[in-house]
Scaffold this motif. Structure first.
Motif, PDB file in Angstrom:
ATOM      1  N   ARG A 122      30.163   4.787  -0.544  1.00  0.00           N
ATOM      2  CA  ARG A 122      30.284   5.327   0.815  1.00  0.00           C
ATOM      3  C   ARG A 122      29.148   6.297   1.108  1.00  0.00           C
ATOM      4  O   ARG A 122      28.568   6.295   2.187  1.00  0.00           O
ATOM      5  N   ALA A 140      26.313   5.863   3.898  1.00  0.00           N
ATOM      6  CA  ALA A 140      26.103   6.890   4.917  1.00  0.00           C
ATOM      7  C   ALA A 140      24.638   7.322   4.954  1.00  0.00           C
ATOM      8  O   ALA A 140      24.093   7.567   6.026  1.00  0.00           O
ATOM      9  N   ARG A 141      24.000   7.421   3.777  1.00  0.00           N
ATOM     10  CA  ARG A 141      22.573   7.768   3.762  1.00  0.00           C
ATOM     11  C   ARG A 141      21.740   6.645   4.355  1.00  0.00           C
ATOM     12  O   ARG A 141      20.784   6.878   5.073  1.00  0.00           O
ATOM     13  N   MET A 184      30.624  -0.350  15.925  1.00  0.00           N
ATOM     14  CA  MET A 184      29.371  -0.808  16.543  1.00  0.00           C
ATOM     15  C   MET A 184      29.227  -2.325  16.412  1.00  0.00           C
ATOM     16  O   MET A 184      28.823  -3.009  17.358  1.00  0.00           O
ATOM     17  N   TYR A 230      22.824   4.157   6.523  1.00  0.00           N
ATOM     18  CA  TYR A 230      23.149   3.898   7.923  1.00  0.00           C
ATOM     19  C   TYR A 230      23.094   5.168   8.764  1.00  0.00           C
ATOM     20  O   TYR A 230      22.744   5.134   9.930  1.00  0.00           O
ATOM     21  N   GLY A 231      23.489   6.290   8.214  1.00  0.00           N
ATOM     22  CA  GLY A 231      23.464   7.539   8.948  1.00  0.00           C
ATOM     23  C   GLY A 231      24.810   7.970   9.490  1.00  0.00           C
ATOM     24  O   GLY A 231      24.972   9.080   9.950  1.00  0.00           O
ATOM     25  N   GLU A 232      25.788   7.100   9.467  1.00  0.00           N
ATOM     26  CA  GLU A 232      27.143   7.401   9.932  1.00  0.00           C
ATOM     27  C   GLU A 232      28.138   6.825   8.939  1.00  0.00           C
ATOM     28  O   GLU A 232      27.767   6.143   7.994  1.00  0.00           O
ATOM     29  N   GLY A 233      29.405   7.043   9.217  1.00  0.00           N
ATOM     30  CA  GLY A 233      30.461   6.538   8.347  1.00  0.00           C
ATOM     31  C   GLY A 233      30.724   5.053   8.564  1.00  0.00           C
ATOM     32  O   GLY A 233      30.229   4.437   9.513  1.00  0.00           O
ATOM     33  N   HIS A 280      32.257   3.917  12.023  1.00  0.00           N
ATOM     34  CA  HIS A 280      31.264   3.818  13.084  1.00  0.00           C
ATOM     35  C   HIS A 280      30.537   2.477  13.019  1.00  0.00           C
ATOM     36  O   HIS A 280      30.315   1.824  14.041  1.00  0.00           O
ATOM     37  N   LEU A 281      30.174   2.063  11.815  1.00  0.00           N
ATOM     38  CA  LEU A 281      29.485   0.787  11.630  1.00  0.00           C
ATOM     39  C   LEU A 281      30.362  -0.381  12.075  1.00  0.00           C
ATOM     40  O   LEU A 281      29.891  -1.281  12.781  1.00  0.00           O
TER      41      LEU A 281
END
Length: 161
Positions: free
Chosen positions: A5, A9-10, A22, A12-15, A18-19
């Motif tokens: 995880r 997150a690193r 989207m 993609y930038g989000e959790g 969120h992915l």
């Protein structure tokens, strides 16, 4: 699990939620696009999207940016109050945009048979909703002012001391 995880997150930038959301929204937009373009008049859809983007970027953004700056300047030091004008104005503007043909009765008589309502009532209803939105915003502002005044006087000693 937390290591994967953290790596995601690193990357993609989000959790992960969120992915997933989207990806689902892009899938829904893709499905809607395929359905629209399969209608046989794809060029009309493309022209409408291009026109809407140009109208938004070249006409609407400067107009509501100017209106927002005018309200912020009129409020002066009390800029925190600008959201009490922004939110009802935005909602009212969106309603006007959505119901523009019915409010302006353009084209005449086109929607009366589909909606079952006289076109005479749409302008009045929109004005009432707009007034209600601004009244609700004013009520929320008054409640906020009363609460902040109570908090400010709570810590002070009474006048008799």
């Amino acid at each position: 699990m937390s290591r994967a995880r953290g790596r995601a997150a690193r990357w993609y930038g989000e959790g992960p939620l969120h992915l997933v959301l989207m990806a689902a929204s892009f899938a829904l937009a893709g499905y809607a696009g395929v359905r629209l373009l399969a209608g046989g008049q794809a060029w009309l859809v493309v022209v409408w999207f291009a026109g809407a983007a140009l109208a938004h970027d070249l006409v609407l953004v400067p107009l509501y940016s100017l209106a927002d700056r005018t309200v912020a300047r009129a409020l002066g030091r009390r800029r925190t109050l600008v959201n009490f004008v922004r939110v009802p104005a935005l909602l009212s503007g969106l309603l006007l945009l959505m119901w523009w043909p019915l409010i302006t009765r353009h084209p005449p008589g086109a929607y009366e048979s589909a909606s079952g309502m006289s076109p005479d009532r749409f302008l009045g209803n929109w004005l009432l909703i707009t007034a209600g939105l601004f009244a609700l915003s004013a009520l929320l502002l008054a409640v906020r002012a009363v609460r902040s005044r109570r908090r400010a006087t709570k810590g002070r000693p009474s006048a008799s001391h």
